[in-house]
Design an enzyme around this catalytic site. Structure first.
Site, PDB file in Angstrom:
ATOM      1  N   ASN A  26       0.794  -1.224   0.082  1.00  0.00           N
ATOM      2  CA  ASN A  26       0.155   0.173   0.033  1.00  0.00           C
ATOM      3  C   ASN A  26       0.728   1.139   0.190  1.00  0.00           C
ATOM      4  O   ASN A  26       1.370   1.490   0.803  1.00  0.00           O
ATOM      5  CB  ASN A  26      -0.887   0.082   1.184  1.00  0.00           C
ATOM      6  CG  ASN A  26      -1.748   1.129   1.313  1.00  0.00           C
ATOM      7  OD1 ASN A  26      -1.912   2.004   0.484  1.00  0.00           O
ATOM      8  ND2 ASN A  26      -2.355   1.466   2.542  1.00  0.00           N
ATOM      9  N   LYS A  68      -0.038   4.148  -0.474  1.00  0.00           N
ATOM     10  CA  LYS A  68      -0.665   5.316   0.162  1.00  0.00           C
ATOM     11  C   LYS A  68      -0.442   6.572  -0.894  1.00  0.00           C
ATOM     12  O   LYS A  68      -0.442   6.366  -2.127  1.00  0.00           O
ATOM     13  CB  LYS A  68      -0.413   5.702   1.478  1.00  0.00           C
ATOM     14  CG  LYS A  68      -0.210   4.698   2.446  1.00  0.00           C
ATOM     15  CD  LYS A  68       0.076   5.124   3.866  1.00  0.00           C
ATOM     16  CE  LYS A  68       0.100   3.602   4.672  1.00  0.00           C
ATOM     17  NZ  LYS A  68      -0.246   3.944   6.085  1.00  0.00           N
ATOM     18  N   HIS A  71      -9.990   1.070   4.500  1.00  0.00           N
ATOM     19  CA  HIS A  71      -8.889   1.374   5.190  1.00  0.00           C
ATOM     20  C   HIS A  71      -9.191   2.495   6.238  1.00  0.00           C
ATOM     21  O   HIS A  71      -9.787   3.489   6.152  1.00  0.00           O
ATOM     22  CB  HIS A  71      -7.585   2.031   4.136  1.00  0.00           C
ATOM     23  CG  HIS A  71      -6.329   1.873   4.913  1.00  0.00           C
ATOM     24  ND1 HIS A  71      -5.984   2.973   5.848  1.00  0.00           N
ATOM     25  CD2 HIS A  71      -5.414   1.177   4.609  1.00  0.00           C
ATOM     26  CE1 HIS A  71      -4.597   2.583   6.003  1.00  0.00           C
ATOM     27  NE2 HIS A  71      -4.377   1.672   5.333  1.00  0.00           N
ATOM     28  N   GLU A  83      -7.570   4.898   7.288  1.00  0.00           N
ATOM     29  CA  GLU A  83      -7.080   6.054   7.057  1.00  0.00           C
ATOM     30  C   GLU A  83      -8.538   7.009   6.314  1.00  0.00           C
ATOM     31  O   GLU A  83      -8.656   8.177   6.365  1.00  0.00           O
ATOM     32  CB  GLU A  83      -6.032   6.375   6.403  1.00  0.00           C
ATOM     33  CG  GLU A  83      -4.595   6.236   6.939  1.00  0.00           C
ATOM     34  CD  GLU A  83      -3.286   5.759   6.475  1.00  0.00           C
ATOM     35  OE1 GLU A  83      -3.479   5.847   5.015  1.00  0.00           O
ATOM     36  OE2 GLU A  83      -2.319   5.275   6.950  1.00  0.00           O
ATOM     37  N   GLU A 134      -6.205  -4.833  10.308  1.00  0.00           N
ATOM     38  CA  GLU A 134      -5.196  -3.745  10.717  1.00  0.00           C
ATOM     39  C   GLU A 134      -5.615  -2.965  11.939  1.00  0.00           C
ATOM     40  O   GLU A 134      -6.376  -2.213  11.711  1.00  0.00           O
ATOM     41  CB  GLU A 134      -5.139  -2.840   9.429  1.00  0.00           C
ATOM     42  CG  GLU A 134      -4.857  -3.525   8.354  1.00  0.00           C
ATOM     43  CD  GLU A 134      -4.151  -2.564   7.184  1.00  0.00           C
ATOM     44  OE1 GLU A 134      -2.995  -2.621   6.814  1.00  0.00           O
ATOM     45  OE2 GLU A 134      -4.870  -1.308   6.827  1.00  0.00           O
ATOM     46  N   GLY A 179       1.470   2.519  11.053  1.00  0.00           N
ATOM     47  CA  GLY A 179       2.477   3.616  11.044  1.00  0.00           C
ATOM     48  C   GLY A 179       3.306   3.692  12.379  1.00  0.00           C
ATOM     49  O   GLY A 179       4.137   4.843  12.603  1.00  0.00           O
ATOM     50  N   SER A 226       2.545  -1.913  10.518  1.00  0.00           N
ATOM     51  CA  SER A 226       4.044  -1.907  10.972  1.00  0.00           C
ATOM     52  C   SER A 226       4.872  -2.845  10.504  1.00  0.00           C
ATOM     53  O   SER A 226       5.753  -3.296  11.445  1.00  0.00           O
ATOM     54  CB  SER A 226       4.065  -1.581  12.422  1.00  0.00           C
ATOM     55  OG  SER A 226       3.466  -0.130  12.703  1.00  0.00           O
TER      56      SER A 226
HETATM   57  C1  PEP Z   1      -1.309   0.333   6.048  1.00  0.00           C
HETATM   58  O1  PEP Z   1      -1.369   1.549   5.805  1.00  0.00           O
HETATM   59  O2  PEP Z   1      -2.258  -0.382   5.426  1.00  0.00           O
HETATM   60  C2  PEP Z   1      -0.251  -0.016   6.839  1.00  0.00           C
HETATM   61  C3  PEP Z   1      -0.032  -1.358   7.040  1.00  0.00           C
HETATM   62  O3  PEP Z   1       0.680   0.784   7.131  1.00  0.00           O
HETATM   63  P1  PEP Z   1       2.010   0.504   7.811  1.00  0.00           P
HETATM   64  O4  PEP Z   1       2.622  -0.820   7.170  1.00  0.00           O
HETATM   65  O5  PEP Z   1       3.100   1.582   7.280  1.00  0.00           O
HETATM   66  O6  PEP Z   1       1.701   0.586   9.206  1.00  0.00           O
END
Ligand code: PEP
Length: 245
Positions: A11, A13, A100, A102, A169, A175, A206
């Site tokens: 991803n 982003k 997601h 976000e 998630e 993050g 992460s």
């Molecule tokens: C995500 O935004 O789907 C994600 C897993 O981000 P990160 O790996 O940076 O935590």
């Protein structure tokens, strides 16, 4: 790992320009000779602006491309700044990330996510459906209740779920460098798999080359959704390699 494939979803982003596509060459090269090639699925989800050039670059590589969100309308319409699932499919997307956190955090609710999922499936995209609890919800010990609500509402009226992959998630993990405890993660993945029979369930939050050894030991996970670390090809390749070692 319980399914035929182990998934690695990148991803990106809102990161990346045309020159970022050069870094994908390293992954293409690595994957060509990777001995687990046939049982591994790599899916890049770049910003919409890169879907077309990326799918051209990935042609014949067995690496696929997905989008990160879409408008809920299947047909064209007067929705300034929006893109629907048919448009994404037409430029090369095979998958789409929906739900997601976000996007949930800026107003997407379960009902809207359900409409988006239905429209994406109808357009022939495979859906990577993200669910997860916030830190506050985790502290209140209502994770299962939250996930159940996200699943029930998000998948409302969707009978055929074979083109849906779940990405668990935890919001507090995205993050932040934090990951759930092994036992908690195993139990949550199990909980989701019981709610949606035969589903593939990925973990995201992460994931990096350092914690992948820990994460891969949880044997009911079907793969990983990788945010930050997927923009660095070396780290992304490292994650994939270490999952099998
Ligand atoms: C995500 O935004 O789907 C994600 C897993 O981000 P990160 O790996 O940076 O935590």
């Amino acid at each position: 790992m319980t399914n035929k494939y182990i998934y690695f979803i990148a991803n990106w982003k809102m990161f990346g320009g045309l020159n970022s596509l050069n870094s994908v060459y390293k992954v293409i090269k690595f994957f060509k000779t990777f001995k687990k090639n046939k049982s591994t699925k790599i899916i890049y989800c770049p910003p919409n602006t890169l879907i077309r050039p990326m799918s051209k670059k990935l042609k014949n590589s067995r690496i696929e491309v997905g989008a990160q969100n879409c408008h809920e309308n299947e047909s064209y319409g007067a929705f300034t700044g929006s893109v629907n699932s048919i448009m994404l499919k037409s430029v090369g997307a095979k998958y789409i990330i929906l739900g997601h956190s976000e996007n949930r955090s800026i107003g997407e609710n379960n009902k809207l996510i359900n409409l988006k999922i239905r429209s994406a499936l109808k357009s022939g995209l495979k859906v990577i459906f993200c669910i997860g609890e916030t830190l506050q919800e985790k502290r209140k010990k209502i994770t299962k209740k939250v996930l159940n609500k996200q699943i029930q509402s998000g998948l409302f009226k969707i009978k055929n779920k074979k083109n849906i992959i779940i990405a668990y998630e935890p919001v507090w993990s995205i993050g932040t460098g934090l990951i759930p405890k092994n036992k908690d993660l195993f139990n949550t993945i199990n909980f989701i798999k019981k709610k949606i029979r035969n589903s593939k369930v990925l973990y995201g939050g992460s994931v990096n080359p350092k914690n992948i050894k820990e994460l891969k030991s949880i044997n009911n996970i079907d793969g990983f959704l990788v945010g930050g670390a997927s923009q660095d090809s070396k780290k992304f390749i490292d994650i994939i390699k270490k999952t099998y070692n």
